[in-house]
Scaffold this active site. Structure first.
Site, PDB file in Angstrom:
ATOM      1  N   HIS A  66       1.044  -1.337   0.042  1.00  0.00           N
ATOM      2  CA  HIS A  66       0.128  -0.138   0.040  1.00  0.00           C
ATOM      3  C   HIS A  66       0.786   1.245  -0.083  1.00  0.00           C
ATOM      4  CE1 HIS A  66      -3.857  -1.869   0.830  1.00  0.00           C
ATOM      5  NE2 HIS A  66      -3.254  -2.763   1.362  1.00  0.00           N
ATOM      6  N   ARG A  81      -1.207  15.693   0.513  1.00  0.00           N
ATOM      7  CA  ARG A  81      -2.038  16.559   0.362  1.00  0.00           C
ATOM      8  C   ARG A  81      -1.919  17.244  -1.016  1.00  0.00           C
ATOM      9  NH1 ARG A  81      -2.648  20.559   5.597  1.00  0.00           N
ATOM     10  NH2 ARG A  81      -3.161  18.815   7.248  1.00  0.00           N
ATOM     11  N   HIS A  94      -9.195  -7.866  -1.032  1.00  0.00           N
ATOM     12  CA  HIS A  94      -8.642  -8.306   0.321  1.00  0.00           C
ATOM     13  C   HIS A  94      -9.855  -9.281   0.496  1.00  0.00           C
ATOM     14  CE1 HIS A  94      -5.962  -4.811   0.211  1.00  0.00           C
ATOM     15  NE2 HIS A  94      -5.239  -5.115   1.268  1.00  0.00           N
ATOM     16  N   GLU A 104      -8.812 -12.158   5.359  1.00  0.00           N
ATOM     17  CA  GLU A 104      -7.665 -11.639   6.419  1.00  0.00           C
ATOM     18  C   GLU A 104      -7.920 -11.745   7.747  1.00  0.00           C
ATOM     19  OE1 GLU A 104      -4.963  -7.586   6.976  1.00  0.00           O
ATOM     20  OE2 GLU A 104      -6.799  -7.443   5.581  1.00  0.00           O
ATOM     21  N   ASP A 133       2.685  -5.731   2.458  1.00  0.00           N
ATOM     22  CA  ASP A 133       1.211  -4.865   2.929  1.00  0.00           C
ATOM     23  C   ASP A 133       1.513  -3.491   3.227  1.00  0.00           C
ATOM     24  OD1 ASP A 133      -1.386  -4.743   3.285  1.00  0.00           O
ATOM     25  OD2 ASP A 133      -1.456  -5.656   5.341  1.00  0.00           O
TER      26      ASP A 133
END
Length: 346
Positions: free
Chosen positions: A23, A76, A204, A207, A285
């Site tokens: 991620h 941002r 996903h 999990e 992950d």
């Protein structure tokens, strides 16, 4: 000369690698997060990257979520997203990761935090360009739905991905967030549209909850890979189905231990998944928050779960095969992997 046990850290670092489950928002090391926080005037509760590192410890999922949302707050502008992507690419390049499919949650930034979608798109595009040009790492994107955030009937994420503001290089639609109470079936219409548009179904499942989640991802979403999926072992029929249809699992052992899904690294079911004949790939992950790397995960597989050199190479070849990299990229990395393996076998 055959790789010896003590040589594995060096050999694994130089091994050409592929990662399928990482991620972007979970890749912010303290130095990157602190730098972006200073740029944007965000209070991250620390006066230095070293002090911030002490916050990269957590006892439960709530602690992890708190840190994760702190990281979101520093992203941002287009420059922030580009810099975060390049920082990840530099880390991947240092491990000789040649290709990665990186998950990012577009609508969390836009709907919850007011980030303009043009900023998000431009940042990901520039970061991906610099990852290739500056670090030799090819990136693709998986944009995922946050289960607990997105109203399934809105189909907001897939609307975005099929519109003019989507980033370049998106290969699939993901589904992340809290599984309990938000089953895959709720999001079936979004995934149907994604697949019709040529995007892969990469949710996903299994999990933090049981085998029913994996079945839901397969039946309702047409999942082509399963993120995590370790609870499939609860259902022998599901294991048989995954094996028969060679549905890949994106397994992240250190993540599972950190989030208390597995009790310890040595009791993680990685070896059992492989022994069951499942199509296992190894991943990080959220590598920054779990303080791991893909090299670390492969070394763990060797030291604690008995993965041989051949099995480690095979895991990378499998990840490459089930990736959505272009054919030319697959061919190039496969050749690199085979040469590396042949050199180690001499």
């Amino acid at each position: 000369m055959t790789v010896q046990h003590n040589d594995y850290p060096t050999w694994l670092t130089s091994l050409p690698k592929v990662e399928l489950h990482v991620h972007l928002e979970g890749s912010l090391r303290p130095q990157t997060m602190f730098r972006l926080a200073k740029r944007n005037g965000v209070d991250v509760g620390a006066e230095s990257p070293e002090e911030l590192l002490s916050l990269y410890q957590f006892k439960n999922f709530e602690d992890f979520a708190r840190l994760f949302f702190t990281g979101l707050a520093v992203l941002r502008t287009a420059d922030d997203f580009a810099d975060a992507t390049v920082a990840l690419a530099a880390e991947l390049a240092a491990q000789n990761v040649r290709y990665a499919e990186v998950t990012s949650t577009a609508l969390t930034h836009h709907q919850r935090r007011g980030v303009a979608l043009e900023e998000y798109r431009d940042g990901l595009n520039e970061g991906r360009r610099r990852a290739s040009a500056d670090h030799g790492v090819d990136l693709a994107w998986i944009c995922d739905i946050s289960r607990q955030t997105e109203d399934p009937s809105s189909e907001a994420t897939i609307n975005y991905l099929l519109g003019p503001l989507a980033p370049e290089g998106v290969v699939g639609l993901g589904l992340g967030g809290i599984e309990d109470g938000f089953p895959p079936e709720l999001f079936a219409s979004s995934f149907k549209r994604a697949k019709a548009a040529g995007l892969a179904s990469l949710p996903h499942a299994g999990e933090t909850v049981g085998a029913a989640s994996v079945w839901g991802a397969l039946r309702a979403l047409g999942a082509e890979r399963i993120g995590h999926g370790i609870h499939c072992l609860e259902d022998p029929t599901l294991v048989d189905h995954l094996r028969e249809h060679q549905i890949p699992l994106e397994v992240a052992p250190t993540s599972n231990v950190a989030l208390k899904i597995a009790a310890s690294p040595d009791t993680h079911p990685l070896a059992e998944l492989v022994a069951s004949g499942l199509h296992v790939t190894i991943n990080t992950d959220d590598p920054a928050y779990f303080q791991t790397t893909l090299t670390d995960e492969l070394l763990l597989a060797h030291r604690l779960h008995g993965f041989s050199r051949e099995q480690l190479v095979q895991a990378q070849l499998r990840a490459l095969d089930v990736s959505y990299a272009p054919a030319a990229t697959k061919s190039r990395i496969r050749e690199e992997l085979q040469k590396h393996d042949q050199a180690a076998a001499r």
